[in-house]
Design an enzyme around this catalytic site. Structure first.
Site, short mmCIF file in Angstrom:
data_model
loop_
_atom_site.label_atom_id
_atom_site.label_comp_id
_atom_site.label_asym_id
_atom_site.label_seq_id
_atom_site.Cartn_x
_atom_site.Cartn_y
_atom_site.Cartn_z
N PRO A 128 0.70 -1.19 -0.08
CA PRO A 128 -0.02 0.00 0.00
C PRO A 128 0.82 1.31 -0.02
CG PRO A 128 -1.00 -1.61 1.64
CD PRO A 128 0.47 -2.15 1.02
N ARG A 267 -18.80 0.47 -42.05
CA ARG A 267 -19.82 1.80 -41.65
C ARG A 267 -19.74 2.80 -42.83
NH1 ARG A 267 -24.10 3.49 -38.21
NH2 ARG A 267 -23.55 5.94 -37.64
N GLY A 338 -16.83 5.86 -33.42
CA GLY A 338 -17.68 6.76 -33.17
C GLY A 338 -18.39 6.58 -31.88
N GLU A 362 4.21 -2.89 -13.66
CA GLU A 362 5.59 -3.43 -14.00
C GLU A 362 6.73 -2.00 -14.32
OE1 GLU A 362 6.69 -6.73 -15.95
OE2 GLU A 362 4.71 -7.90 -15.51
N THR A 364 5.72 2.50 -14.08
CA THR A 364 5.13 3.21 -14.61
C THR A 364 5.86 3.86 -15.86
OG1 THR A 364 5.59 5.34 -13.31
CG2 THR A 364 3.78 4.14 -12.73
C1 LIG Z 1 -4.28 -4.20 -12.15
C2 LIG Z 1 -2.90 -4.10 -11.59
C3 LIG Z 1 -2.13 -5.23 -11.21
C4 LIG Z 1 -1.00 -5.20 -10.59
N1 LIG Z 1 -0.34 -6.34 -10.53
C5 LIG Z 1 0.61 -6.45 -9.62
C6 LIG Z 1 1.29 -7.60 -9.03
O1 LIG Z 1 1.10 -8.71 -9.72
N2 LIG Z 1 2.40 -7.66 -8.26
C7 LIG Z 1 2.88 -6.52 -7.76
O2 LIG Z 1 3.88 -6.36 -6.98
N3 LIG Z 1 2.17 -5.20 -8.12
C8 LIG Z 1 1.28 -5.26 -9.11
N4 LIG Z 1 0.80 -4.08 -9.46
C9 LIG Z 1 1.04 -2.63 -8.85
C10 LIG Z 1 1.91 -1.96 -9.71
O3 LIG Z 1 3.08 -2.37 -10.23
C11 LIG Z 1 2.04 -0.37 -9.11
O4 LIG Z 1 0.54 0.10 -9.06
C12 LIG Z 1 2.95 0.35 -9.91
O5 LIG Z 1 4.43 0.10 -9.69
C13 LIG Z 1 2.95 1.85 -9.31
O6 LIG Z 1 2.90 1.89 -8.10
P1 LIG Z 1 1.72 2.77 -7.24
O7 LIG Z 1 0.26 2.31 -7.75
O8 LIG Z 1 2.00 2.91 -5.80
O9 LIG Z 1 2.17 4.25 -7.74
P2 LIG Z 1 3.11 5.29 -7.11
O10 LIG Z 1 4.42 4.81 -7.34
O11 LIG Z 1 2.58 6.11 -6.07
O12 LIG Z 1 2.99 6.40 -8.25
C14 LIG Z 1 2.13 7.25 -8.61
C15 LIG Z 1 2.60 8.37 -9.63
O13 LIG Z 1 3.71 9.01 -9.39
C16 LIG Z 1 4.66 8.79 -10.33
N5 LIG Z 1 6.12 8.57 -9.60
C17 LIG Z 1 6.44 7.85 -8.60
N6 LIG Z 1 7.54 8.02 -8.31
C18 LIG Z 1 8.22 8.83 -9.23
C19 LIG Z 1 9.65 9.38 -9.57
N7 LIG Z 1 10.75 9.31 -8.84
N8 LIG Z 1 9.51 10.34 -10.59
C20 LIG Z 1 8.51 10.53 -11.25
N9 LIG Z 1 7.37 10.19 -11.05
C21 LIG Z 1 7.12 9.24 -9.91
C22 LIG Z 1 4.36 7.46 -10.90
O14 LIG Z 1 4.90 7.46 -12.18
C23 LIG Z 1 2.74 7.61 -10.88
O15 LIG Z 1 2.46 8.57 -12.04
C24 LIG Z 1 -0.54 -3.95 -10.06
C25 LIG Z 1 -1.29 -2.82 -10.43
C26 LIG Z 1 -2.50 -2.89 -10.92
C27 LIG Z 1 -3.19 -1.24 -10.91
#
Ligand SMILES: Cc1cc2nc3c(=O)[nH]c(=O)nc-3n(C[C@H](O)[C@H](O)[C@H](O)COP(=O)(O)OP(=O)(O)OC[C@H]3O[C@@H](n4cnc5c(N)ncnc54)[C@H](O)[C@@H]3O)c2cc1C
Length: 383
Positions: A128, A267, A338, A362, A364
């Protein structure tokens, strides 16, 4: 347009394509509405050998190389990203980590079952409070005699509620990446709790879970790799995982292209098929160009992997480009459709919802840019 493939690769692609058309495409919309793919798909994937690509036959795998894996993931991505994700995680992140870092006993215990689809794996890195900043994860594993006791929470874990085995990354030592160790945790262990996360924008067919480890006890033989090696294992898995995600993105974008071309030919507006309008052709051409480019980037990574060369930065380039391309492709496809693109009677709105997560997980898009920037400049923006 395509590069020339050898017979084995061409055959694999044809088999995968036909299987996806029969077993996935007809059901994808219903699974999306039901918020669950049919769990029987896991065994079917195993029966086809699709959960064992790149795993040697002596460990129950079906062999093949990284390009084979890309070809499969493109076809699965075209059919349904939820199904593609099951393979990406159980085989791509868990099975391949086991093959690379597991003891012979761990491999014998788990790989044949994972490859056959009798068992499913999940990959527990995100928490989290730590997503992009995974090196600061807080789940703890504390030594107790011959055992380890794990406590903490994992978030957004794909396959989480279905999995039989969880690859859990936990802190066993100092703060930061060097204090993380990986463990293979059976999901039926006492204290292992999991709750499905509902209401996702896309990938609705896929089981995504929050996992709570409440004093879960595992023997030291459940440790994957050495103490303190966990973060390296996680990053190696994700580097290679990004190649597969990129290939899956190509599949989504290709599905968008095929749907847009078909619809534009059918279409009619102003007495002619909308395909005859240049602005509609532009929407389609833009998708096609990015499909081609994304595929070549994914295949370049596969080529490096198959030749044993470093590929991490190239994997980030491919994942970044292909995931952004998939989102754009789905957006363009909706434009071609559309108003009909906005309702779920047609597949393109699902493609957009499914594609959207590809720029998030994997790593962002921002994190990929920082990885590429670090490789180019030598400056680490993460510290
Ligand atoms: C459907 C789904 C399946 C998933 N499956 C898995 C799984 O199987 N196993 C697993 O371990 N995880 C899994 N994840 C987690 C996923 O890898 C994370 O959501 C992702 O790594 C981003 O972490 P966060 O959501 O905490 O976002 P955050 O890290 O809080 O990022 C929020 C925003 O801040 C930006 N940001 C953060 N740090 C920086 C920085 N240093 N510089 C610039 N921008 C930054 C990010 O790019 C993003 O835009 C899954 C997520 C989803 C939604």
């Amino acid at each position: 347009m395509d590069l020339e493939l050898g017979d084995a690769h061409r055959e694999l692609r044809e088999v995968a394509r036909a299987w996806v058309d029969k077993e996935v495409v007809p059901y994808a919309a219903a699974w999306d509405r039901a918020e669950s793919v049919d769990t029987a798909i896991v065994r079917k994937l195993g029966d086809m050998g699709f959960l064992g690509i790149e795993i040697p036959e002596e460990h129950g795998g079906s062999g093949g190389d990284a390009l084979s894996y890309c070809l499969l993931l493109e076809e699965l991505g075209r059919g349904d990203s939820s199904v593609r994700g099951i393979v990406s995680v159980s085989l791509g992140l868990v099975g391949k980590s086991l093959e690379a870092y597991g003891s012979e006993q761990q491999k014998q215990d788990w790989l044949p079952r994972l490859c056959a689809g009798e068992s499913l794996g999940c990959f527990g890195l995100t928490e989290p409070g730590t997503g992009s900043d995974a090196a600061n994860l807080t789940t703890r594993a504390v030594r107790d005699g011959e055992d380890w006791v794990l406590t903490g929470t994992k978030m957004f874990i794909t396959n989480g509620t279905w999995a039989d085995i969880a690859l859990i990354f936990a802190r066993t030592g100092e703060p930061g990446p060097k204090g993380v160790t990986a463990f293979l945790v059976p999901t039926d262990a006492p204290g292992f709790g999991r709750t499905e996360i509902k209401g996702k924008l896309g990938l609705r067919g896929q089981a995504t879970a929050e996992i709570v480890l409440d004093g879960v006890r595992v023997p030291d033989s459940a440790r994957l790799g050495g103490e303190g090696q966990g973060f390296r294992i996680a990053m190696a898995a994700l580097d290679k995982g990004r190649m597969g995600v990129a290939a899956g993105c190509v599949g989504v974008a290709r599905a968008c292209l095929e749907a847009a071309v078909r619809y534009a030919g059918e279409r009619e507006q102003f007495g002619k098929p909308i395909a005859s309008y240049q602005l509609v052709q532009e929407l389609i051409a833009d998708i096609a160009v990015e499909v081609e480019a994304a595929r070549l980037l994914a295949w370049r990574v596969a080529d490096l992997v198959d030749r044993g060369r470093p590929f991490g930065t190239e994997a980030s380039v491919a994942k970044l480009f292909a995931s952004e391309a998939a989102v754009k492709a789905a957006n363009n496809a909706i434009q071609v459709f559309g108003g009909y693109g906005y309702i779920d009677e047609y597949p393109v709105s699902k493609y957009l919802r499914d594609a959207r997560v590809l720029t998030l997980y994997e790593g962002t898009s921002q994190i990929q840019k920082l990885l590429i920037g670090r490789a180019l400049t030598g400056v680490n923006a993460f510290v």
